[in-house]
Structure formats: C-alpha cells, structure tokens
Write a protein that holds these residues in place. Structure first.
Motif, short mmCIF file in Angstrom:
data_model
loop_
_atom_site.label_atom_id
_atom_site.label_comp_id
_atom_site.label_asym_id
_atom_site.label_seq_id
_atom_site.Cartn_x
_atom_site.Cartn_y
_atom_site.Cartn_z
N UNK A 1 0.84 -1.18 0.00
CA UNK A 1 0.00 0.00 0.00
C UNK A 1 0.88 1.24 0.00
N UNK A 2 0.61 2.16 -0.91
CA UNK A 2 1.41 3.37 -1.04
C UNK A 2 1.00 4.36 0.05
N UNK A 3 2.00 4.93 0.73
CA UNK A 3 1.75 5.91 1.77
C UNK A 3 1.56 7.27 1.13
N UNK A 4 0.51 7.94 1.54
CA UNK A 4 0.19 9.26 1.02
C UNK A 4 0.84 10.31 1.92
N UNK A 5 1.56 11.23 1.32
CA UNK A 5 2.20 12.30 2.08
C UNK A 5 1.27 13.51 2.10
N UNK A 6 1.04 14.06 3.27
CA UNK A 6 0.17 15.22 3.41
C UNK A 6 1.02 16.38 3.91
N UNK A 7 0.98 17.49 3.21
CA UNK A 7 1.72 18.67 3.60
C UNK A 7 0.74 19.72 4.11
N UNK A 8 0.98 20.23 5.30
CA UNK A 8 0.12 21.25 5.89
C UNK A 8 0.88 22.56 5.99
N UNK A 9 0.13 23.65 5.97
CA UNK A 9 0.76 24.95 6.22
C UNK A 9 1.19 24.98 7.69
N UNK A 10 2.10 25.86 8.06
CA UNK A 10 2.57 25.89 9.45
C UNK A 10 1.46 26.05 10.49
N UNK A 11 0.48 26.90 10.22
CA UNK A 11 -0.61 27.11 11.18
C UNK A 11 -1.42 25.83 11.38
N UNK A 12 -1.75 25.14 10.30
CA UNK A 12 -2.51 23.90 10.41
C UNK A 12 -1.69 22.82 11.11
N UNK A 13 -0.41 22.74 10.79
CA UNK A 13 0.46 21.74 11.40
C UNK A 13 0.59 21.94 12.91
N UNK A 14 0.82 23.18 13.31
CA UNK A 14 0.92 23.48 14.75
C UNK A 14 -0.40 23.24 15.47
N UNK A 15 -1.50 23.61 14.84
CA UNK A 15 -2.81 23.39 15.44
C UNK A 15 -3.09 21.91 15.64
N UNK A 16 -2.73 21.11 14.66
CA UNK A 16 -2.93 19.67 14.76
C UNK A 16 -2.07 19.07 15.86
N UNK A 17 -0.82 19.52 15.97
CA UNK A 17 0.05 19.02 17.03
C UNK A 17 -0.45 19.45 18.40
N UNK A 18 -0.99 20.66 18.51
CA UNK A 18 -1.58 21.11 19.77
C UNK A 18 -2.78 20.24 20.13
N UNK A 19 -3.65 19.99 19.16
CA UNK A 19 -4.82 19.14 19.39
C UNK A 19 -4.39 17.75 19.82
N UNK A 20 -3.37 17.21 19.16
CA UNK A 20 -2.84 15.89 19.51
C UNK A 20 -2.31 15.88 20.94
N UNK A 21 -1.61 16.94 21.32
CA UNK A 21 -1.08 17.05 22.67
C UNK A 21 -2.18 17.11 23.72
N UNK A 22 -3.26 17.83 23.41
CA UNK A 22 -4.40 17.89 24.33
C UNK A 22 -5.05 16.52 24.50
N UNK A 23 -5.14 15.77 23.42
CA UNK A 23 -5.70 14.41 23.48
C UNK A 23 -4.80 13.51 24.33
N UNK A 24 -3.50 13.59 24.09
CA UNK A 24 -2.55 12.78 24.86
C UNK A 24 -2.60 13.14 26.34
N UNK A 25 -2.67 14.43 26.64
CA UNK A 25 -2.77 14.88 28.02
C UNK A 25 -4.06 14.35 28.67
N UNK A 26 -5.15 14.41 27.94
CA UNK A 26 -6.41 13.90 28.46
C UNK A 26 -6.36 12.40 28.72
N UNK A 27 -5.71 11.67 27.81
CA UNK A 27 -5.56 10.22 28.00
C UNK A 27 -4.78 9.91 29.26
N UNK A 28 -3.69 10.64 29.46
CA UNK A 28 -2.86 10.41 30.64
C UNK A 28 -3.60 10.79 31.93
#
Length: 112
Positions: free
Chosen positions: A1-28
């Motif tokens: 299966x070919x892996x699809x590369x997704x490129x985000x603008x800096x604002x979207x990338x940082x927002x997604x990482x922030x959201x991911x961090x909030x989810x990880x914090x909530x899990x912990x």
C-alpha cells in the motif's frame, strides 16, 4: 500500500500538534493506556500513536472521537449548543450560492 504524504501549512500543522497534545494529556489524566483509548475509539493502537504525534493522515473523525472520550472540549461540551450552532450554520449555508461560478474574463483589447 502506497503511503500518502500530506503537507500542511505551518498554522494547520501546529494546530494539529496542539490538538494531539491535548488528546494525549487527556488520555494520561484519565489513566488510560494507548491500547485502552484505541479500543474505546474503535481503532488500532498504531492509529492512536499517530494521533499522539499529530499525523495529518489520521481521519479527523478519529481525532474528534478520541478528544471527546478524554474530555477535550470540541467547540463546547453542550450537545444542545452544538445542535443550535449546527442549525445556524446550515441556515447561513442556505443563503449562499450552491456553487461558485467564476466569471469569464474577456480578453483585454490591447490592439491600439
């Protein structure tokens, strides 16, 4: 299966990482393992690892489900408020045209 590369603008990338961090914090904070969160979300643990990294290849619904389960607020925690906001947004959409038609620009007559 070919892996699809997704490129985000800096604002979207940082927002997604922030959201991911909030989810990880909530899990912990809940004291759940990634396996437990994966089971609750209905995905594999590999997907939850990708969520924790802020991968743009994970479906947004997976992010939203994980966030809701660990207590990360999605717009608001009130289902009634979400319903009202959604209804208002649908009303606004009905006022807008269904499609965007670009106007054909006539060629510039520059023959003097």
């Amino acid at each position: 299966m070919k892996t699809r590369h997704v490129t985000l603008c800096p604002q979207a990338s940082l927002s997604l990482r922030l959201f991911a961090g909030l989810i990880e914090e909530g899990r912990l904070r809940k004291g759940w393992t990634r396996d437990e969160l994966a089971e609750r979300v209905g995905v594999g643990v590999v997907t939850i690892r990708q969520v924790a990294k802020g991968s743009p290849r994970v479906a947004i619904g997976t992010y939203f489900e994980a966030a809701a389960l660990v207590g990360v607020s999605l717009f608001t925690d009130s289902v009634d408020t979400l319903r009202r906001e959604h209804a208002t947004q649908l009303e606004r959409l009905t006022l807008l045209p269904k499609r965007v038609n670009r106007q054909q620009q006539e060629p510039i007559d520059d023959d003097f």
